[in-house]
Design a protein around this motif. Sequence first.
Motif, PDB file in Angstrom:
ATOM      1  N   PRO A 150      17.040  -9.460  71.374  1.00 13.15           N
ATOM      2  CA  PRO A 150      16.912 -10.725  70.636  1.00 13.15           C
ATOM      3  C   PRO A 150      15.611 -11.470  70.908  1.00 13.15           C
ATOM      4  O   PRO A 150      15.111 -11.498  72.030  1.00 13.15           O
ATOM      5  CB  PRO A 150      18.094 -11.541  71.152  1.00 13.15           C
ATOM      6  N   ILE A 151      15.063 -12.059  69.855  1.00 12.11           N
ATOM      7  CA  ILE A 151      14.039 -13.092  69.991  1.00 12.11           C
ATOM      8  C   ILE A 151      14.806 -14.403  69.909  1.00 12.11           C
ATOM      9  O   ILE A 151      15.237 -14.827  68.835  1.00 12.11           O
ATOM     10  CB  ILE A 151      13.001 -13.032  68.852  1.00 12.11           C
ATOM     11  N   ALA A 152      15.028 -15.030  71.027  1.00  9.33           N
ATOM     12  CA  ALA A 152      15.903 -16.206  71.064  1.00  9.33           C
ATOM     13  C   ALA A 152      15.516 -17.080  72.250  1.00  9.33           C
ATOM     14  O   ALA A 152      14.465 -16.899  72.853  1.00  9.33           O
ATOM     15  CB  ALA A 152      17.365 -15.766  71.150  1.00  9.33           C
ATOM     16  N   SER A 153      16.376 -18.031  72.577  1.00 11.44           N
ATOM     17  CA  SER A 153      16.093 -18.971  73.653  1.00 11.44           C
ATOM     18  C   SER A 153      16.200 -18.291  75.019  1.00 11.44           C
ATOM     19  O   SER A 153      16.804 -17.219  75.159  1.00 11.44           O
ATOM     20  CB  SER A 153      17.069 -20.151  73.588  1.00 11.44           C
ATOM     21  N   LYS A 154      15.609 -18.914  76.029  1.00 13.89           N
ATOM     22  CA  LYS A 154      15.711 -18.400  77.398  1.00 13.89           C
ATOM     23  C   LYS A 154      17.185 -18.337  77.807  1.00 13.89           C
ATOM     24  O   LYS A 154      17.955 -19.263  77.570  1.00 13.89           O
ATOM     25  CB  LYS A 154      14.958 -19.310  78.365  1.00 13.89           C
ATOM     26  N   GLY A 155      17.598 -17.202  78.378  1.00 12.54           N
ATOM     27  CA  GLY A 155      18.972 -17.035  78.826  1.00 12.54           C
ATOM     28  C   GLY A 155      19.952 -16.684  77.730  1.00 12.54           C
ATOM     29  O   GLY A 155      21.156 -16.590  77.979  1.00 12.54           O
ATOM     30  N   PHE A 156      19.463 -16.471  76.502  1.00 14.11           N
ATOM     31  CA  PHE A 156      20.344 -16.169  75.374  1.00 14.11           C
ATOM     32  C   PHE A 156      21.201 -14.950  75.648  1.00 14.11           C
ATOM     33  O   PHE A 156      22.411 -14.953  75.399  1.00 14.11           O
ATOM     34  CB  PHE A 156      19.506 -15.952  74.108  1.00 14.11           C
ATOM     35  N   LEU A 157      20.586 -13.887  76.154  1.00 19.52           N
ATOM     36  CA  LEU A 157      21.318 -12.649  76.395  1.00 19.52           C
ATOM     37  C   LEU A 157      22.408 -12.844  77.437  1.00 19.52           C
ATOM     38  O   LEU A 157      23.546 -12.390  77.263  1.00 19.52           O
ATOM     39  CB  LEU A 157      20.326 -11.572  76.858  1.00 19.52           C
ATOM     40  N   ARG A 158      22.075 -13.527  78.514  1.00 18.22           N
ATOM     41  CA  ARG A 158      23.055 -13.805  79.571  1.00 18.22           C
ATOM     42  C   ARG A 158      24.224 -14.631  79.013  1.00 18.22           C
ATOM     43  O   ARG A 158      25.402 -14.312  79.262  1.00 18.22           O
ATOM     44  CB  ARG A 158      22.376 -14.558  80.708  1.00 18.22           C
ATOM     45  N   ASN A 159      23.911 -15.664  78.243  1.00 18.99           N
ATOM     46  CA  ASN A 159      24.950 -16.513  77.665  1.00 18.99           C
ATOM     47  C   ASN A 159      25.788 -15.762  76.629  1.00 18.99           C
ATOM     48  O   ASN A 159      26.994 -15.990  76.511  1.00 18.99           O
ATOM     49  CB  ASN A 159      24.320 -17.743  77.019  1.00 18.99           C
ATOM     50  N   LEU A 160      25.138 -14.872  75.879  1.00 16.74           N
ATOM     51  CA  LEU A 160      25.850 -14.117  74.845  1.00 16.74           C
ATOM     52  C   LEU A 160      26.890 -13.192  75.458  1.00 16.74           C
ATOM     53  O   LEU A 160      28.033 -13.111  74.987  1.00 16.74           O
ATOM     54  CB  LEU A 160      24.849 -13.307  74.017  1.00 16.74           C
ATOM     55  N   LYS A 161      26.523 -12.506  76.514  1.00 13.82           N
ATOM     56  CA  LYS A 161      27.474 -11.604  77.171  1.00 13.82           C
ATOM     57  C   LYS A 161      28.667 -12.380  77.729  1.00 13.82           C
ATOM     58  O   LYS A 161      29.823 -11.943  77.609  1.00 13.82           O
ATOM     59  CB  LYS A 161      26.767 -10.828  78.284  1.00 13.82           C
TER      60      LYS A 161
END
Length: 207
Positions: A150-161
């Motif tokens: 993803p091109i998204a906000s900082k921590g997006f991947l962590r929050n998404l999981k």
Amino acid sequence: FYKPAPNNIPMSNKSYLCLTGKVNPTRTFLIALLSKYKLLQHGHVSYFGENYTDPEFDRQPIDFYKNVSYLSDAAKSIIEEEIKKIKLPIIADANRFDAKLSHTKEFNAELYNSVDFVIVAETYGCTNRGNFFPTEKTAKCILMNKKFIPIASKGFLRNLKKYYMIEFDKDISHLTDWCDTSFDNLSSLEERIKKVVKVTANEISKK
């Protein structure tokens, strides 16, 4: 709910998919970097520009990147140089962007079936304002069980999981942690984009 459209024609196999939708400086910089490092040819990519976007749906010009503070002068120079080399529109499966294409609940599943992974250019509020706001762009990858970056906000991947585990009791780490995810910890949006492009180039080089 979003669902794959029936009877789509199979597409040629490529390394990645990147559908940019509306023009914004973040996506323009992403496309410029993919052009600079000769990665466009390896993907099913869409980028319309204002001349191939319905003006009643969106009017933001490509040149709007010149007005933003979150891209450095160096990044803006890359955009200026690369955008002159690109023949628009860049077409994945549609040659014009409008409200119908943006809001349809059916999507071309063959785009996802024909690639190894997806670069998800998330929506403006999710990417530029530091919000956690996953959209259908991310959800389609999960629905199709397709790896993505993803091109998204900082921590997006962590929050998404965490979100998918809490809300749906679903572990999506096989779709998110398959590559270098250090971009998720970078505070600078520009640096996150540059890192995602570097990861993309690295994954393509493995083939």
